[in-house]
Design an enzyme around this catalytic site. Structure first.
Site, PDB file in Angstrom:
ATOM      1  N   LYS B  78     -22.239  32.761 -34.213  1.00 15.50           N
ATOM      2  CA  LYS B  78     -22.632  32.668 -35.493  1.00 15.50           C
ATOM      3  C   LYS B  78     -24.224  33.374 -35.428  1.00 15.50           C
ATOM      4  O   LYS B  78     -24.725  33.565 -34.720  1.00 15.50           O
ATOM      5  CB  LYS B  78     -22.773  31.115 -35.751  1.00 15.50           C
ATOM      6  CG  LYS B  78     -23.159  31.042 -37.308  1.00 15.50           C
ATOM      7  CD  LYS B  78     -22.877  29.593 -37.559  1.00 15.50           C
ATOM      8  CE  LYS B  78     -23.547  29.259 -39.033  1.00 15.50           C
ATOM      9  NZ  LYS B  78     -23.425  27.719 -39.345  1.00 15.50           N
ATOM     10  N   SER B 148     -20.918  26.196 -43.162  1.00 18.55           N
ATOM     11  CA  SER B 148     -21.446  27.611 -43.294  1.00 18.55           C
ATOM     12  C   SER B 148     -20.876  28.637 -42.019  1.00 18.55           C
ATOM     13  O   SER B 148     -21.299  29.891 -42.052  1.00 18.55           O
ATOM     14  CB  SER B 148     -22.755  27.574 -43.199  1.00 18.55           C
ATOM     15  OG  SER B 148     -23.217  27.099 -42.125  1.00 18.55           O
ATOM     16  N   SER B 172     -20.917  21.922 -41.205  1.00 18.16           N
ATOM     17  CA  SER B 172     -20.636  23.443 -41.452  1.00 18.16           C
ATOM     18  C   SER B 172     -19.967  24.009 -39.921  1.00 18.16           C
ATOM     19  O   SER B 172     -19.405  25.211 -40.018  1.00 18.16           O
ATOM     20  CB  SER B 172     -21.984  23.971 -41.254  1.00 18.16           C
ATOM     21  OG  SER B 172     -22.481  24.102 -42.847  1.00 18.16           O
TER      22      SER B 172
END
Lengths: 66, 467
Positions: B78, B148, B172
């Site tokens: 990420k 996210s 998330s």
């Protein structure tokens, strides 16, 4: 004769929150916050003076790894 | 099934035996990114050094050196984890936003375990919010993957990498895991170091893996977990061998089902899938105990106060200097309204947090895990502003984290794993939470459930929708 109290001016509100979004943006932010404030208002109804906050100050923290 | 679609648990012995090379697997991942990511938009950067790293790994494997199950496996990272060989943007294009080219603690551990970083996966700016535009869901390209960590979810579910790293401040990791049909674990707060991850809200942020299977998640956690003096939240807790939790019977375990808050306001397919899962776990020998948690009505206010105030503090200089004007409008608004949270509201939120932690500790005196749905709904279209959930119209954004944020406030380990599909073929997530630092029992229950499910080997192909 009674008079209505003055509402805080936009300038005072900006001073209180410490940032300076102008006019429309400040109003948009206040509108966006309204739904969140409904939830935060619930916290304000609680009597929790006997509850320690979850975060505990730890004076040894800065000595870790030394 | 092609190797790039297989889980780590199948790939590791093949790589170790030399029947598949890391270069072949890495080339397959890069080819998938070339052919599928125009539609998915899950990566923001591809690692130019990936093939060279895979060649190096292959030399090690040929020499007999085996670093463990991740050795030679392509992993997505990420874009809020620092990496030494790829830039980090935290999803922001704002001027003045930049991060060092060094490995975060998690990246360092994975690299030492021989993982191949294939690229950086897309996140909503500064990991704010449960969406991740413009990334799409591999099960239906017209839907969102959640956020996210939506780039990581779409990349693993779409077959672009084998596993990925996510972060979780209110759900998330678990939200995209649920919407994309993956296993996602938010470990106990303090179990995995956040050093070298762009902060969002210091006391709510967690780092963790997103994988195709529970065993893969255990393999990732065995590498990621452990003390790090660079993260003030990390504790000296022994790290067990998570693989030992797999294949253990769940006879004698007690599963708690919290009937308020988590049930009654879910899409019918979600509620039905979770009830079926509970029945299956009961049939496998676990006892089911129903209970109610008080004080949950105060949780949303508490996490709002903590998250908004923390984010406003992190971005304070950007706010003062006007740099937030270059943020995405929704993120700019969230950062600015953090200024409206008063200091008393913030401290009171921390007091409520203590109350919720105590309530859960009391519940865990009589149960081993708590199970419910991860989300009240399946993946939605980005242009949908309202969904019918339990006959009530609700914003999907507001609904999406309703069932997940409690475990960020309380720091308990919580996993989402697939428990079926709705009538549109969209995945549904089962949410399993455990006691502090007891990821072992979460793995044990999750693996016992996953083992015989027909969708264990289901993969989103994207193919019909790509053509």
């Amino acid at each position: 004769m009674d008079s209505a109290p003055d509402l805080p001016s936009e300038a005072l509100l900006r001073e209180l929150i410490g940032i300076g979004p102008e006019g429309d943006r400040l109003r948009e932010n206040l509108a966006a916050y309204r739904v969140i404030l409904e939830e935060i208002r619930k916290l304000r109804t609680l009597e929790v003076s006997d509850i320690h906050p979850a975060i505990v100050f730890d004076p040894t923290l800065s000595y870790r790894g030394r | 099934m092609e190797p790039i679609d297989q889980p780590i648990e199948a790939l590791a012995p093949t790589l170790r035996a030399g029947n598949l090379s890391s270069v072949e697997l890495t080339e397959a991942a890069l080819e998938r990114i070339r052919t599928r990511d125009e539609a998915l938009k899950s990566f923001v950067a591809v690692n130019e050094n990936a093939i060279a790293a895979a060649r190096s790994v292959d030399r090690e494997l040929r020499s007999g050196l085996w670093r463990g199950p991740l050795h030679g496996v392509p992993i997505g990272v990420k874009d809020n984890y620092f990496t030494a060989d790829m830039p980090t943007t935290a999803g922001s294009r704002a001027p003045g936003v930049g991060f060092p080219l060094v490995d975060s603690a998690a990246a360092s551990r994975l690299r030492a375990a021989g993982a191949i970083f294939i690229g950086k996966t897309r996140t909503h700016e500064f990991a704010w919010g449960p969406i991740c535009p413009p990334t799409r869901n591999p099960w239906d390209l017209s839907r969102i993957p959640g956020g996210s960590s939506g780039g990581s979810g779409a990349a693993v579910a779409g077959g672009l990498c084998v596993a990925a790293l996510g972060t979780d401040t209110g759900g998330s990791i678990r939200i995209p895991a649920s919407l994309c049909g993956l296993v996602g674990l938010k470990p106990t707060f303090g179990r995995v170091s956040r050093a070298g991850i762009v902060p969002h809200s210091w006391s709510l942020d967690h780092a963790g893996p997103m994988t195709r299977t529970v065993a893969d998640c255990a393999a990732m956690m065995s590498v990621l977990a452990g003390y790090d003096s660079e993260d003030p939240a990390c504790r000296h807790e022994p790290v067990p061998d998570y693989a030992r939790a797999l294949d253990q019977s769940i006879v004698g375990l007690t599963i708690g089902v919290c009937r308020n808050h988590f049930f009654g306001r879910n899409q019918a397919a979600v509620e039905s899938a979770v009830e079926t899962a509970l029945a299956d776990l009961s049939a496998a020998g676990a006892a089911i105990v129903e209970f109610q948690l008080p004080n949950l009505d105060y949780g949303l206010g508490a996490i709002y106060a903590i998250e908004l105030a923390s984010s406003a503090a992190y971005h304070d200089r950007a706010l003062q200097t006007g740099r937030t004007a270059h943020y995405a409008n929704d993120v700019r608004t969230l950062v600015e309204i953090g200024r409206f949270v008063t200091a008393a509201d913030y401290v009171k939120a921390e007091q409520v947090r203590h109350i919720l932690m105590t309530d859960l500790a009391r519940a865990f005196e009589s149960v081993d895990v708590i199970i419910g749905p991860t989300l009240p709904l399946t993946a939605w279209s980005p242009d949908v502003e309202s969904v019918e959930i339990g006959a009530v119209a609700e914003s999907p954004l507001a609904a999406s984290w309703r069932l997940s944020y409690l475990y960020n406030l309380t720091g308990l380990p919580a996993m989402s794993l697939p428990c079926g599909f709705d009538s549109d073929g969209l995945p549904i997530g089962l949410h399993i939470a455990g006691k502090p630092y007891d990821e072992m029992t979460v793995f044990r229950v999750a693996h016992a459930y996953e083992r015989d499910r027909p969708w264990r080997d289901a993969r989103a192909t994207l193919a019909p929708r790509l053509n």
